[in-house]
Design a protein around this motif. Structure first.
Motif, PDB file in Angstrom:
ATOM      1  N   UNK A  60      40.906  46.256  55.862  1.00 16.93           N
ATOM      2  CA  UNK A  60      40.497  46.667  54.517  1.00 16.93           C
ATOM      3  C   UNK A  60      40.395  48.184  54.424  1.00 16.93           C
ATOM      4  N   UNK A  61      39.776  48.784  55.430  1.00 11.55           N
ATOM      5  CA  UNK A  61      39.611  50.235  55.427  1.00 11.55           C
ATOM      6  C   UNK A  61      40.961  50.944  55.475  1.00 11.55           C
ATOM      7  N   UNK A  62      41.903  50.344  56.202  1.00 12.00           N
ATOM      8  CA  UNK A  62      43.244  50.944  56.316  1.00 12.00           C
ATOM      9  C   UNK A  62      44.003  50.853  54.990  1.00 12.00           C
ATOM     10  N   UNK A 114      43.401  32.821  52.678  1.00 14.56           N
ATOM     11  CA  UNK A 114      43.040  34.228  52.448  1.00 14.56           C
ATOM     12  C   UNK A 114      43.890  35.169  53.293  1.00 14.56           C
ATOM     13  N   UNK A 115      44.162  34.774  54.529  1.00 14.02           N
ATOM     14  CA  UNK A 115      45.032  35.598  55.387  1.00 14.02           C
ATOM     15  C   UNK A 115      46.412  35.735  54.745  1.00 14.02           C
ATOM     16  N   UNK A 116      46.928  34.627  54.220  1.00 14.35           N
ATOM     17  CA  UNK A 116      48.238  34.664  53.541  1.00 14.35           C
ATOM     18  C   UNK A 116      48.194  35.556  52.300  1.00 14.35           C
ATOM     19  N   UNK A 117      47.072  35.449  51.560  1.00 12.86           N
ATOM     20  CA  UNK A 117      46.919  36.272  50.353  1.00 12.86           C
ATOM     21  C   UNK A 117      46.858  37.758  50.712  1.00 12.86           C
ATOM     22  N   UNK A 118      46.163  38.083  51.793  1.00 13.99           N
ATOM     23  CA  UNK A 118      46.059  39.491  52.225  1.00 13.99           C
ATOM     24  C   UNK A 118      47.421  40.018  52.652  1.00 13.99           C
ATOM     25  N   UNK A 130      50.247  38.992  51.568  1.00 11.31           N
ATOM     26  CA  UNK A 130      51.100  39.070  50.385  1.00 11.31           C
ATOM     27  C   UNK A 130      50.642  40.168  49.419  1.00 11.31           C
ATOM     28  N   UNK A 131      49.310  40.312  49.294  1.00 16.89           N
ATOM     29  CA  UNK A 131      48.751  41.304  48.365  1.00 16.89           C
ATOM     30  C   UNK A 131      47.744  42.177  49.120  1.00 16.89           C
TER      31      UNK A 131
END
Length: 449
Positions: A229-231, A192-196, A198-199
């Protein structure tokens, strides 16, 4: 000639489903002689009318004429599978595959047998041979890994498919099942960290990561993810769910109220989460009573909730804290929402008015409920109690005697009735009846002990 044409049409129809896969099933056979053609068409005809034994006999005759024909073995496999003769079916499909390994339909036959016999281990081997023909078989492979409890392989494949072809409900359910076991959560956190990274604009990845950190009670990481997320997505409704509590802890009341209202107004966020946030704000308001107006406004968000009357629950909260005036306020609000008399809310209101000794308010509530629920003995009791306290003893006597008929197997209530009847007759100056009911109450008290 008409027979041959008819059988050719049947062959085309039988093989039509293969066109959907982009590679046709074997149709063209080098007929060495008329006998082979006759046996083969006979086999197709018998299979079409579900005479699978006769079809197999005809196909075996074909093999005597051409023992290395992959199509004949394929047809044999299909007939054996229809008869649930799984061993023969698998060996026939396998023989066809050994003759022509480039035709995916022979492998599909083997996979069909494995699936029906629940031989998932062999099915995985077959599916891995099918994937080069059609990557869509990776979906089947995911299910097979779940059936063989190879969750690490399943998780890797789910993440790969989520990225390449998009998420699916079935795969997401598999993922939840896997991640319920703590062993695999660290790997998913890394993914998930990698996905965040990347996207960064994909909200669902943040939400999943927040969920996993929450399960690990890693508040620091939860807040760190929420701030990211907020940023990246300032208007995210989900960001407010986690930020809300942070605002409360830091006593940033207005920010907390704004976050709460965003969550309560959301159509995306689950009602359980909304109720949890509201309850946390209720507790906060108890020590910050100046925010009670905001609490009242928040209740309005639950007007369409058919399962929970939020105003009633708030009333109970203050009731338990013996904050009677606030309890009354929210019980009356709850009654307004129901639009009609409610047994539970009415009893709660009566109890509060009893605590405040406001018996003039109890009597009309009890009488209204008697009209609506004439066999509920507790309302007669409370009406009698109220009238006794208001010194309207005749009314108390009449309504208590009327309600006594409905008291069934409730000793505590029966004791209460006798005490109140004793009080009524005492007020009316009838000492004999007073003593009768008081002594009856005493007898019941002794039995109860």
């Amino acid at each position: 000639m008409k027979k041959v044409i008819s059988l050719l049409i049947m062959l085309v129809l039988l093989c039509n489903s293969a066109l959907l896969w982009g590679q046709t099933e074997p149709e063209e056979i080098k007929l060495e002689d008329n006998k082979f053609k006759e046996y083969f068409f006979e086999a197709l005809k018998q299979k079409a009318i579900e005479n699978h034994d006769k079809a197999i006999t005809a196909l075996e005759r074909c093999l005597k004429l051409d023992s290395n024909n992959a199509t004949i073995y394929h047809e044999l496999g299909k007939n054996y599978l229809a008869l649930k003769e799984y061993k023969n079916a698998y060996s026939s499909f396998e023989k066809a595959n050994s003759i022509d390994p480039k035709n995916k339909w022979f492998l599909i036959g083997m996979y069909d047998v494995d699936y029906e016999t629940k031989d998932y281990i062999d099915a995985i081997k077959v599916i891995n041979k099918l994937i080069p023909f059609d990557p869509k078989f990776k979906e089947d492979l995911t299910s097979l890994y779940m059936n063989t409890a190879e969750f690490d392989k399943a998780l890797l494949l789910i993440n790969e498919l989520n990225e390449t072809v998009g998420k699916s409900e079935r795969r997401e359910n598999y993922k939840l099942q896997i991640l319920s076991q703590g062993t695999y959560q660290d790997a998913e956190i890394t993914n998930l960290i990698n996905q965040i990274n990347q996207y960064p604009k994909e909200e669902s990845n943040y939400i999943s990561l927040i969920y996993l950190y929450s399960k690990k009670d890693n508040l620091e990481k939860v807040l760190e993810t929420v701030r990211k997320l907020e940023k990246e997505i300032p208007n995210s409704e989900w960001a407010q769910v986690s930020l809300f509590k942070d605002y409360l802890v830091n006593k940033e009341s207005q920010k907390a109220i704004k976050a709460m209202n965003t969550v309560l107004a959301s159509t995306k966020i689950d009602s359980k989460i909304k109720h949890r946030i509201f309850n946390e704000f209720l507790i906060y308001v108890n020590t910050n009573p100046q925010l009670e107006t905001d609490l009242d406004k928040a209740i309005a968000y639950f007007d369409e909730d058919k399962n929970v009357n939020v105003a009633k629950e708030v009333g109970k909260y203050y009731h338990n804290k013996k904050q009677w005036d606030k309890a009354i306020k929210y019980y009356l609000m709850a009654l307004k929402k129901t639009g009609e008399a409610d047994v539970e809310i009415s009893l709660l209101l009566i109890d509060v008015y009893s605590q405040l000794e406001q018996f003039d308010k109890i009597a009309p509530i009890a009488n209204e409920m008697i009209e609506l629920y004439p066999v509920q003995p507790q309302f007669y009791y409370f009406a009698g109690l109220a009238y006794n306290q208001l010194r309207e003893f005749k009314k108390a006597k009449e309504i208590l005697e009327m309600g006594m008929d409905y008291v069934v197997e409730d000793v505590s209530l029966e004791i209460g009735y006798n005490i109140q009847l004793g009080e009524a007759y005492n007020g009316l100056g009838d000492n004999n009846k007073k003593e009768f009911y008081f002594s009856k109450a005493n007898e019941l008290l002794k039995k109860q002990k």
